[in-house]
Scaffold this motif. Structure first.
Motif, PDB file in Angstrom:
ATOM      1  N   PHE A  31       0.826  -1.209   0.000  1.00  0.00           N
ATOM      2  CA  PHE A  31       0.000   0.000   0.000  1.00  0.00           C
ATOM      3  C   PHE A  31       0.860   1.259   0.000  1.00  0.00           C
ATOM      4  CE2 PHE A  31      -3.473  -2.797   1.729  1.00  0.00           C
ATOM      5  CZ  PHE A  31      -4.315  -2.625   0.645  1.00  0.00           C
ATOM      6  N   LYS A  32       2.023   1.163   0.620  1.00  0.00           N
ATOM      7  CA  LYS A  32       2.933   2.308   0.642  1.00  0.00           C
ATOM      8  C   LYS A  32       3.284   2.727  -0.793  1.00  0.00           C
ATOM      9  CE  LYS A  32       5.505   2.051   4.268  1.00  0.00           C
ATOM     10  NZ  LYS A  32       6.559   1.558   5.187  1.00  0.00           N
ATOM     11  N   VAL A  33       3.428   1.738  -1.665  1.00  0.00           N
ATOM     12  CA  VAL A  33       3.755   2.026  -3.059  1.00  0.00           C
ATOM     13  C   VAL A  33       2.618   2.795  -3.731  1.00  0.00           C
ATOM     14  CG1 VAL A  33       4.341   1.032  -5.296  1.00  0.00           C
ATOM     15  CG2 VAL A  33       5.249   0.009  -3.204  1.00  0.00           C
ATOM     16  N   PHE A  34       1.388   2.443  -3.387  1.00  0.00           N
ATOM     17  CA  PHE A  34       0.233   3.154  -3.947  1.00  0.00           C
ATOM     18  C   PHE A  34       0.033   4.520  -3.280  1.00  0.00           C
ATOM     19  CE2 PHE A  34      -0.819  -1.231  -5.054  1.00  0.00           C
ATOM     20  CZ  PHE A  34      -1.345  -1.098  -6.325  1.00  0.00           C
ATOM     21  N   GLY A  35       0.733   4.750  -2.196  1.00  0.00           N
ATOM     22  CA  GLY A  35       0.507   5.955  -1.405  1.00  0.00           C
ATOM     23  C   GLY A  35       1.307   7.160  -1.841  1.00  0.00           C
ATOM     24  N   LEU A  43      -6.837  12.008  -7.796  1.00  0.00           N
ATOM     25  CA  LEU A  43      -5.646  11.167  -7.713  1.00  0.00           C
ATOM     26  C   LEU A  43      -4.874  11.445  -6.418  1.00  0.00           C
ATOM     27  CD1 LEU A  43      -4.536  11.366 -11.427  1.00  0.00           C
ATOM     28  CD2 LEU A  43      -5.430   9.372 -10.226  1.00  0.00           C
ATOM     29  N   PHE A  44      -4.886  12.696  -6.006  1.00  0.00           N
ATOM     30  CA  PHE A  44      -4.244  13.051  -4.743  1.00  0.00           C
ATOM     31  C   PHE A  44      -4.946  12.370  -3.572  1.00  0.00           C
ATOM     32  CE2 PHE A  44      -3.815  15.758  -0.977  1.00  0.00           C
ATOM     33  CZ  PHE A  44      -2.437  15.887  -0.910  1.00  0.00           C
ATOM     34  N   ASP A  45      -6.272  12.450  -3.555  1.00  0.00           N
ATOM     35  CA  ASP A  45      -7.046  11.820  -2.489  1.00  0.00           C
ATOM     36  C   ASP A  45      -6.820  10.314  -2.460  1.00  0.00           C
ATOM     37  OD1 ASP A  45      -8.024  14.283  -1.874  1.00  0.00           O
ATOM     38  OD2 ASP A  45      -9.976  13.997  -2.819  1.00  0.00           O
ATOM     39  N   LEU A  46      -6.745   9.730  -3.641  1.00  0.00           N
ATOM     40  CA  LEU A  46      -6.530   8.291  -3.741  1.00  0.00           C
ATOM     41  C   LEU A  46      -5.191   7.910  -3.119  1.00  0.00           C
ATOM     42  CD1 LEU A  46      -7.656   5.639  -4.837  1.00  0.00           C
ATOM     43  CD2 LEU A  46      -6.602   6.161  -7.040  1.00  0.00           C
ATOM     44  N   ALA A  47      -4.159   8.679  -3.468  1.00  0.00           N
ATOM     45  CA  ALA A  47      -2.832   8.415  -2.898  1.00  0.00           C
ATOM     46  C   ALA A  47      -2.856   8.604  -1.383  1.00  0.00           C
ATOM     47  CB  ALA A  47      -1.788   9.322  -3.542  1.00  0.00           C
ATOM     48  N   GLU A  48      -3.555   9.632  -0.923  1.00  0.00           N
ATOM     49  CA  GLU A  48      -3.657   9.880   0.528  1.00  0.00           C
ATOM     50  C   GLU A  48      -4.321   8.701   1.232  1.00  0.00           C
ATOM     51  OE1 GLU A  48      -2.426  12.643   2.410  1.00  0.00           O
ATOM     52  OE2 GLU A  48      -1.370  12.697   0.493  1.00  0.00           O
ATOM     53  N   LEU A  49      -5.346   8.146   0.586  1.00  0.00           N
ATOM     54  CA  LEU A  49      -6.025   6.979   1.171  1.00  0.00           C
ATOM     55  C   LEU A  49      -5.065   5.805   1.310  1.00  0.00           C
ATOM     56  CD1 LEU A  49      -8.643   5.489   2.048  1.00  0.00           C
ATOM     57  CD2 LEU A  49      -8.902   4.816  -0.349  1.00  0.00           C
ATOM     58  N   PHE A  50      -4.346   5.500   0.241  1.00  0.00           N
ATOM     59  CA  PHE A  50      -3.427   4.360   0.280  1.00  0.00           C
ATOM     60  C   PHE A  50      -2.293   4.608   1.255  1.00  0.00           C
ATOM     61  CE2 PHE A  50      -5.151   3.245  -4.050  1.00  0.00           C
ATOM     62  CZ  PHE A  50      -5.710   2.050  -3.646  1.00  0.00           C
ATOM     63  N   LYS A  51      -1.907   5.864   1.414  1.00  0.00           N
ATOM     64  CA  LYS A  51      -0.851   6.208   2.353  1.00  0.00           C
ATOM     65  C   LYS A  51      -1.235   5.749   3.765  1.00  0.00           C
ATOM     66  CE  LYS A  51       1.170   9.950   0.975  1.00  0.00           C
ATOM     67  NZ  LYS A  51       1.376  11.387   0.679  1.00  0.00           N
ATOM     68  N   VAL A  52      -2.511   5.885   4.079  1.00  0.00           N
ATOM     69  CA  VAL A  52      -2.990   5.476   5.400  1.00  0.00           C
ATOM     70  C   VAL A  52      -2.823   3.967   5.585  1.00  0.00           C
ATOM     71  CG1 VAL A  52      -4.960   5.418   6.959  1.00  0.00           C
ATOM     72  CG2 VAL A  52      -4.596   7.402   5.492  1.00  0.00           C
ATOM     73  N   PHE A  53      -3.067   3.215   4.527  1.00  0.00           N
ATOM     74  CA  PHE A  53      -2.903   1.759   4.588  1.00  0.00           C
ATOM     75  C   PHE A  53      -1.429   1.364   4.551  1.00  0.00           C
ATOM     76  CE2 PHE A  53      -7.261   2.076   3.020  1.00  0.00           C
ATOM     77  CZ  PHE A  53      -7.899   1.087   3.734  1.00  0.00           C
ATOM     78  N   GLY A  54      -0.576   2.300   4.241  1.00  0.00           N
ATOM     79  CA  GLY A  54       0.836   1.985   4.026  1.00  0.00           C
ATOM     80  C   GLY A  54       1.690   2.030   5.270  1.00  0.00           C
ATOM     81  N   ASP A  55       1.149   1.545   6.366  1.00  0.00           N
ATOM     82  CA  ASP A  55       1.932   1.486   7.600  1.00  0.00           C
ATOM     83  C   ASP A  55       1.526   0.244   8.382  1.00  0.00           C
ATOM     84  OD1 ASP A  55       3.563   2.837   9.880  1.00  0.00           O
ATOM     85  OD2 ASP A  55       1.624   2.388  10.784  1.00  0.00           O
ATOM     86  N   SER A  56       2.503  -0.523   8.803  1.00  0.00           N
ATOM     87  CA  SER A  56       2.262  -1.794   9.498  1.00  0.00           C
ATOM     88  C   SER A  56       1.331  -1.645  10.689  1.00  0.00           C
ATOM     89  CB  SER A  56       3.577  -2.380   9.998  1.00  0.00           C
ATOM     90  OG  SER A  56       4.272  -2.983   8.949  1.00  0.00           O
ATOM     91  N   THR A  57       1.593  -0.648  11.498  1.00  0.00           N
ATOM     92  CA  THR A  57       0.789  -0.466  12.704  1.00  0.00           C
ATOM     93  C   THR A  57      -0.679  -0.246  12.358  1.00  0.00           C
ATOM     94  OG1 THR A  57       2.660   0.454  13.903  1.00  0.00           O
ATOM     95  CG2 THR A  57       0.482   0.935  14.769  1.00  0.00           C
ATOM     96  N   ARG A  58      -0.914   0.636  11.383  1.00  0.00           N
ATOM     97  CA  ARG A  58      -2.302   0.912  11.023  1.00  0.00           C
ATOM     98  C   ARG A  58      -2.973  -0.303  10.394  1.00  0.00           C
ATOM     99  NH1 ARG A  58       0.000   6.146   9.823  1.00  0.00           N
ATOM    100  NH2 ARG A  58       0.293   5.595   7.641  1.00  0.00           N
ATOM    101  N   VAL A  59      -2.236  -1.047   9.555  1.00  0.00           N
ATOM    102  CA  VAL A  59      -2.802  -2.264   8.969  1.00  0.00           C
ATOM    103  C   VAL A  59      -3.153  -3.259  10.066  1.00  0.00           C
ATOM    104  CG1 VAL A  59      -2.227  -4.303   7.603  1.00  0.00           C
ATOM    105  CG2 VAL A  59      -1.727  -2.042   6.699  1.00  0.00           C
ATOM    106  N   LYS A  60      -2.279  -3.374  11.048  1.00  0.00           N
ATOM    107  CA  LYS A  60      -2.563  -4.292  12.159  1.00  0.00           C
ATOM    108  C   LYS A  60      -3.820  -3.869  12.906  1.00  0.00           C
ATOM    109  CE  LYS A  60       2.257  -5.493  13.046  1.00  0.00           C
ATOM    110  NZ  LYS A  60       3.413  -5.196  13.937  1.00  0.00           N
ATOM    111  N   ILE A  61      -3.919  -2.585  13.202  1.00  0.00           N
ATOM    112  CA  ILE A  61      -5.110  -2.084  13.902  1.00  0.00           C
ATOM    113  C   ILE A  61      -6.360  -2.430  13.109  1.00  0.00           C
ATOM    114  CG2 ILE A  61      -6.352  -0.005  14.602  1.00  0.00           C
ATOM    115  CD1 ILE A  61      -3.641   1.264  15.277  1.00  0.00           C
ATOM    116  N   LEU A  62      -6.325  -2.187  11.805  1.00  0.00           N
ATOM    117  CA  LEU A  62      -7.501  -2.462  10.980  1.00  0.00           C
ATOM    118  C   LEU A  62      -7.848  -3.948  11.000  1.00  0.00           C
ATOM    119  CD1 LEU A  62      -6.740  -0.063   7.987  1.00  0.00           C
ATOM    120  CD2 LEU A  62      -8.495   0.207   9.742  1.00  0.00           C
ATOM    121  N   TYR A  63      -6.815  -4.798  10.941  1.00  0.00           N
ATOM    122  CA  TYR A  63      -7.075  -6.239  10.969  1.00  0.00           C
ATOM    123  C   TYR A  63      -7.661  -6.674  12.303  1.00  0.00           C
ATOM    124  CZ  TYR A  63      -5.929  -8.474   6.630  1.00  0.00           C
ATOM    125  OH  TYR A  63      -5.998  -8.920   5.341  1.00  0.00           O
TER     126      TYR A  63
END
Lengths: 120, 120
Positions: free
Chosen positions: A40-44, B33-53
């Motif tokens: 996801f970081k790559v898409f970010g 496209l900026f918003d899309l990248a911002e969204l993926f940026k949020v998913f682009g971190d281990s801690t946040r992905v873990k929290i979501l899971y």
DNA sequence: CTTTCATATGAGCAACTGTTCATATATATA
DNA sequence: TATATATATGAACAGTTGCTCATATGAAAG
């Protein structure tokens, strides 16, 4: 993770012990979650998202992408290396020119899901 | 974007003018496209992905999440604010405790698509 | 072989990010 | 009111990131 499982910080941990156990079972491995975040970081990044959207339409050479996005050849090339390393794009050499294209349809699917969330 | 559209850097730009035009039409707006990248940026971190899971399985209070992931309450709280700002999680207060949960099923869909790509 | 064109790449730098630490806020209870 | 508990938040710092600039590599043409 440090072994703090038996040192509750709030009373809810033990109230919800069953949930905690279930979550621990369902949670993918540390490595998988890391890889997922790396993906996801790559898409970010705006530039990379733009490049991927451009390649949605057609394979394209580095300088055409740079031209289209109004960015330098160097910046685009650097980002293409990132996308290549993540196996999101593939390339094909033709003389001096290198044509890039999407690696597979997963890229479309992921971008599509994100777009759904952004444009709703 | 700077106006470089008429200053080709390589000969292919004009050979592929039709493609360039088609891509320019199909490309979503800069803002999207900026918003899309911002969204993926949020998913682009281990801690946040873990929290979501973790929240995949059940709503959970801050300290239980911290406990589960072996991280400090502060670190988790900071990341929950990021997720909240992106509208990926919602919360519910019950006395001193705040319970977080996934905002909607888009989150599952996006993570699922990414997981497909990672685990294939 | 030399030049030219398309691309790749390393160093350097400014901007951003995630954590820690200290502290503030909010709620419940004595 | 004072105390304890759960969470939120601001400052600071180290680590990372994306771009620029200069230069290197690779391929075709003279």
């Amino acid at each position: 993770m440090p072994d703090q499982k038996n040192v509750p910080q709030c009373e809810f941990l033990f109230v919800h012990q069953e949930i905690v156990d279930r979550v621990n079972q369902a949670l993918p491995s540390e490595e998988t979650l890391f890889d997922l975040a790396e993906l996801f970081k790559v898409f970010g990044d705006s530039t990379r998202v733009k490049i991927l959207y451009v390649l949605f339409e057609a394979e394209m050479c580095v300088c055409d992408i740079a031209q289209l996005l109004g960015m330098t050849q160097s910046a685009i090339s650097h980002q293409l290396q990132v996308l290549k390393k993540s196996k999101l794009v593939k390339y094909r050499r033709e003389g001096k020119t290198v044509f890039y294209s999407l690696a597979d349809d997963h890229v479309r699917a992921i971008l599509g899901q994100g777009m759904d969330h952004v444009t709703e």
